[in-house]
Motif scaffolding. Sequence first.
Motif, PDB file in Angstrom:
ATOM      1  N   ARG A   1      50.970  24.093  73.156  1.00 20.01           N
ATOM      2  CA  ARG A   1      51.315  24.436  74.541  1.00 20.01           C
ATOM      3  C   ARG A   1      52.551  23.668  74.992  1.00 20.01           C
ATOM      4  NH1 ARG A   1      48.149  22.694  80.008  1.00 20.01           N
ATOM      5  NH2 ARG A   1      48.742  20.671  79.133  1.00 20.01           N
ATOM      6  N   ALA A   2      52.598  22.376  74.683  1.00 18.16           N
ATOM      7  CA  ALA A   2      53.742  21.561  75.072  1.00 18.16           C
ATOM      8  C   ALA A   2      55.018  22.044  74.400  1.00 18.16           C
ATOM      9  CB  ALA A   2      53.475  20.098  74.719  1.00 18.16           C
ATOM     10  N   ALA A   3      54.941  22.327  73.098  1.00 18.99           N
ATOM     11  CA  ALA A   3      56.134  22.761  72.363  1.00 18.99           C
ATOM     12  C   ALA A   3      56.632  24.118  72.842  1.00 18.99           C
ATOM     13  CB  ALA A   3      55.829  22.794  70.868  1.00 18.99           C
ATOM     14  N   ILE A   4      55.703  25.051  73.061  1.00 21.88           N
ATOM     15  CA  ILE A   4      56.092  26.416  73.454  1.00 21.88           C
ATOM     16  C   ILE A   4      56.693  26.436  74.852  1.00 21.88           C
ATOM     17  CG2 ILE A   4      55.172  28.703  74.002  1.00 21.88           C
ATOM     18  CD1 ILE A   4      53.155  28.271  71.718  1.00 21.88           C
ATOM     19  N   LEU A   5      56.128  25.679  75.786  1.00 26.32           N
ATOM     20  CA  LEU A   5      56.593  25.730  77.166  1.00 26.32           C
ATOM     21  C   LEU A   5      57.877  24.930  77.400  1.00 26.32           C
ATOM     22  CD1 LEU A   5      53.230  25.552  79.161  1.00 26.32           C
ATOM     23  CD2 LEU A   5      54.748  27.510  78.882  1.00 26.32           C
ATOM     24  N   THR A   6      58.114  23.874  76.620  1.00 28.40           N
ATOM     25  CA  THR A   6      59.333  23.086  76.823  1.00 28.40           C
ATOM     26  C   THR A   6      60.519  23.629  76.028  1.00 28.40           C
ATOM     27  OG1 THR A   6      58.641  21.542  75.061  1.00 28.40           O
ATOM     28  CG2 THR A   6      58.085  20.957  77.346  1.00 28.40           C
ATOM     29  N   ALA A   7      60.252  24.409  74.982  1.00 28.78           N
ATOM     30  CA  ALA A   7      61.347  24.922  74.151  1.00 28.78           C
ATOM     31  C   ALA A   7      62.353  25.776  74.929  1.00 28.78           C
ATOM     32  CB  ALA A   7      60.776  25.709  72.969  1.00 28.78           C
ATOM     33  N   PRO A   8      61.927  26.689  75.836  1.00 26.56           N
ATOM     34  CA  PRO A   8      62.922  27.497  76.561  1.00 26.56           C
ATOM     35  C   PRO A   8      63.917  26.682  77.362  1.00 26.56           C
ATOM     36  CG  PRO A   8      60.742  28.462  76.789  1.00 26.56           C
ATOM     37  CD  PRO A   8      60.555  27.138  76.126  1.00 26.56           C
ATOM     38  N   CYS A   9      63.484  25.577  77.941  1.00 22.46           N
ATOM     39  CA  CYS A   9      64.409  24.724  78.702  1.00 22.46           C
ATOM     40  C   CYS A   9      65.526  24.191  77.800  1.00 22.46           C
ATOM     41  CB  CYS A   9      63.645  23.563  79.340  1.00 22.46           C
ATOM     42  SG  CYS A   9      62.415  24.053  80.561  1.00 22.46           S
ATOM     43  N   LEU A  10      65.170  23.770  76.603  1.00 26.06           N
ATOM     44  CA  LEU A  10      66.165  23.224  75.676  1.00 26.06           C
ATOM     45  C   LEU A  10      67.095  24.315  75.164  1.00 26.06           C
ATOM     46  CD1 LEU A  10      63.827  20.873  73.597  1.00 26.06           C
ATOM     47  CD2 LEU A  10      65.047  20.364  75.701  1.00 26.06           C
ATOM     48  N   VAL A  11      66.526  25.485  74.857  1.00 26.77           N
ATOM     49  CA  VAL A  11      67.348  26.595  74.351  1.00 26.77           C
ATOM     50  C   VAL A  11      68.355  27.041  75.404  1.00 26.77           C
ATOM     51  CG1 VAL A  11      67.298  28.980  73.558  1.00 26.77           C
ATOM     52  CG2 VAL A  11      65.582  27.361  72.725  1.00 26.77           C
ATOM     53  N   LEU A  12      67.919  27.131  76.656  1.00 25.49           N
ATOM     54  CA  LEU A  12      68.824  27.557  77.728  1.00 25.49           C
ATOM     55  C   LEU A  12      69.963  26.562  77.925  1.00 25.49           C
ATOM     56  CD1 LEU A  12      66.373  28.974  80.412  1.00 25.49           C
ATOM     57  CD2 LEU A  12      68.103  30.237  79.140  1.00 25.49           C
ATOM     58  N   ILE A  13      69.655  25.263  77.856  1.00 27.03           N
ATOM     59  CA  ILE A  13      70.708  24.252  77.994  1.00 27.03           C
ATOM     60  C   ILE A  13      71.711  24.375  76.849  1.00 27.03           C
ATOM     61  CG2 ILE A  13      71.169  21.767  77.864  1.00 27.03           C
ATOM     62  CD1 ILE A  13      68.620  21.308  79.433  1.00 27.03           C
ATOM     63  N   LYS A  14      71.197  24.569  75.648  1.00 24.10           N
ATOM     64  CA  LYS A  14      72.063  24.650  74.474  1.00 24.10           C
ATOM     65  C   LYS A  14      72.937  25.895  74.497  1.00 24.10           C
ATOM     66  CE  LYS A  14      73.407  23.329  70.334  1.00 24.10           C
ATOM     67  NZ  LYS A  14      74.204  22.111  70.127  1.00 24.10           N
ATOM     68  N   ARG A  15      72.378  27.019  74.936  1.00 25.88           N
ATOM     69  CA  ARG A  15      73.080  28.299  74.855  1.00 25.88           C
ATOM     70  C   ARG A  15      73.912  28.616  76.098  1.00 25.88           C
ATOM     71  NH1 ARG A  15      70.922  31.626  70.835  1.00 25.88           N
ATOM     72  NH2 ARG A  15      70.390  30.262  69.085  1.00 25.88           N
ATOM     73  N   ARG A  16      73.436  28.224  77.292  1.00 26.21           N
ATOM     74  CA  ARG A  16      74.068  28.704  78.521  1.00 26.21           C
ATOM     75  C   ARG A  16      74.964  27.689  79.210  1.00 26.21           C
ATOM     76  NH1 ARG A  16      71.892  30.174  82.737  1.00 26.21           N
ATOM     77  NH2 ARG A  16      72.885  32.198  83.106  1.00 26.21           N
ATOM     78  N   LEU A  17      74.659  26.400  79.087  1.00 19.99           N
ATOM     79  CA  LEU A  17      75.449  25.398  79.811  1.00 19.99           C
ATOM     80  C   LEU A  17      76.579  24.889  78.928  1.00 19.99           C
ATOM     81  CD1 LEU A  17      72.727  23.348  81.728  1.00 19.99           C
ATOM     82  CD2 LEU A  17      73.982  25.393  82.433  1.00 19.99           C
TER      83      LEU A  17
END
Length: 307
Positions: free
Chosen positions: A140-156
């Motif tokens: 649960r922790a890995a699945i829910l926190t992963a989108p935040c990291l992916v968005l920072i890496k890809r969009r910012l």
Amino acid sequence: MLTFNGSVFMPSVLTLIGIPGLESVQCWIGIPFCVMDLTALSGNSLILVIVKHENCLHRPMYIFLAMLGATDIALSTCILPKMLACLLQMGLIHSFQAIESGVLLAMALDRYVAICNPLRHASIFSRQLLTHMGVGVTLRAAILTAPCLVLIKRRLKHYRTTVISHSYWEHTALVKLAAEDIRIHKIIGLFVAFTILGLDIIVITVSYISIFIPVFRLPQKEARCKAFNTCIAHICVFLQFYLLTFFSFFTHRFGSHIPPCVHILLSNLYLLVPPFLNPVVYGVKTKHIRDHCSNCVLFTRITPETS
């Protein structure tokens, strides 16, 4: 390094400045932080060793306590070293926060079954269920926190400054520096926080209300005291973890009038205080752990004399 004349950066390196406003005394502030970290590492490691080697502690309550200790070791370890990559450190911090919340939730459910349905406790909290719960809170922790990291890496890609006014890599502190639309980051960040912490605190609160209602109806005072005593350590840990977490969470987003140094100090404390206090609280309130620690101290005193 600082932004000026509306400049926008595409940095390959971002800089943490620690605690803004307290740069001259940060080395002194680091001393109690290091003491707390070392105490957390040694105390939680001791609990892990005790639970592992004492067969009488191979029960759900103590297995959850060992899981909590392992999470605390990881959480306190990943915020202090500066050599961790920023996204890795951010992912570890928020993942272990989520795991700790999940373990506290599992411990509350364990107390509920142990007090309200004691005859079925052993059959409900089997080894298989404990394994599934451990894997579940981790996934649960890995699945829910992963989108935040992916968005920072890809969009910012563009930032107004390369200096982060913080002492570790925190999601909101980094996102605020972006010179781009960050609404999706804020929405997902709030969703993850309330999905994990919000739901967990609701379920934990409901479970303890469900415990206390029948406990208050018990006719014997000794029975009521015994039931409360089995819950008091977990309630202390539960309160200090969630109160510090939510206070830091809301001041980061809505407490613009709070001085940055106060907020960042609290942000460090809410990650360091639970791992520091948990072994102390459980060591004092849990008889088996307290007795084992006393036996270890007695053994170390007697061994040199007999040898």
